[in-house]
Design an enzyme around this catalytic site. Structure first.
Site, PDB file in Angstrom:
ATOM      1  N   HIS A 156       0.809  -1.221   0.000  1.00  0.00           N
ATOM      2  CA  HIS A 156       0.000   0.000   0.000  1.00  0.00           C
ATOM      3  C   HIS A 156       0.842   1.272   0.000  1.00  0.00           C
ATOM      4  CE1 HIS A 156      -3.501   2.520   0.763  1.00  0.00           C
ATOM      5  NE2 HIS A 156      -2.808   3.116   1.717  1.00  0.00           N
ATOM      6  N   ASP A 157       2.051   1.208   0.552  1.00  0.00           N
ATOM      7  CA  ASP A 157       2.859   2.421   0.680  1.00  0.00           C
ATOM      8  C   ASP A 157       4.338   2.100   0.474  1.00  0.00           C
ATOM      9  OD1 ASP A 157       3.437   5.076   1.056  1.00  0.00           O
ATOM     10  OD2 ASP A 157       3.269   5.031   3.236  1.00  0.00           O
ATOM     11  N   ALA A 158       4.696   1.771  -0.757  1.00  0.00           N
ATOM     12  CA  ALA A 158       6.080   1.407  -1.074  1.00  0.00           C
ATOM     13  C   ALA A 158       6.921   2.671  -1.224  1.00  0.00           C
ATOM     14  CB  ALA A 158       6.120   0.581  -2.359  1.00  0.00           C
TER      15      ALA A 158
END
Length: 240
Positions: free
Chosen positions: A168-170
């Site tokens: 979701h939040d790379a």
């Protein structure tokens, strides 16, 4: 193998690795419990506070689940209960467990807990720390990565995508590099396995935006567009 224990009367539910912890209890998911034993070695702030704990020769990382954005300003750490298995701490624990079986370098899950009150729950997750490591943001503020190291970052992302795992939040703070130059991926809250391939480029774009953002924010940040080419070369070598 994960063990699930439910304590319906008090509203606590636990999932844990019974090799790493034999008897999880609610107090071990609170900073106060560890503070009284003088076992807290540090902390990091993101959406919430992550606590680093020295326990029985191991480094544990305790994270309390908190919301971000505008919703987080109102609900903070409260989530709508839709079943124990679908709670965010349990989902992250099981996803980490799966990725470890696939050989991915991600944190080892120790235990997770949710505390349910009616339709609302709060949750926490404990993982093993990654020894002698720093996040990619911190690393690039100090020195550049060489082409081989950037290719390792790309390969790590490709291995995750080969397992059909969406991050979701790379961003640069969720990629760790240890003293052996191995690349780890962390923070799998709101992540999941997905079918198909169309979403994978979005994960890569998120990391690229993060690099551009940090380049403008930090007076010293050792990143060039050519580094991204090396990262994508490593990615293409591994992606199926």
């Amino acid at each position: 193998m994960a063990t699930i224990r439910r304590d319906i009367g008090a509203g606590h539910h636990f999932i844990f690795d019974d090799i790493l912890v034999s008897d999880p209890h609610e107090e071990m998911f609170t900073p106060e419990f560890w503070q009284l034993q003088h076992k807290i070695t540090g902390q990091a702030r993101g959406r919430g506070t992550t606590i680093f704990i020295k326990h029985e020769g191991q480094q544990w990382v305790l994270r309390h689940f908190k919301r971000g954005g505008l919703v987080g300003k109102v609900l903070s750490d409260q989530y709508l209960f839709a079943g124990v298995e679908r709670s965010r701490p349990f989902e992250e624990f099981k996803l980490l467990e799966y990725m470890r079986t696939q050989g991915l370098l991600v944190p080892i899950p120790v235990a997770a807990r949710i505390h349910r009150r009616g339709l609302i729950y709060q949750g926490d997750l404990i993982t093993l720390g990654i020894p002698d490591s720093q996040d990619l943001h911190h690393a690039l503020c100090n020195s550049p990565l060489n082409k081989d190291e950037w290719q390792k970052v790309g390969r790590a992302l490709a291995c995750m995508h080969n397992c059909q795992v969406y991050h979701h939040d790379a961003n640069v703070r969720n990629i760790m590099i240890d003293s052996n130059k191995q690349v780890w991926l962390i923070d799998f809250d709101r992540c999941e396995q997905r079918q198909g391939d169309s979403w994978k480029q979005g994960n890569l774009n998120r990391l690229l935006r993060s690099l551009h953002k940090e380049k403008t924010k930090n007076p010293v940040f050792h990143w060039l567009e050519s580094d991204w080419a090396a990262c994508m070369k490593g990615y293409r070598e591994v992606i199926k």
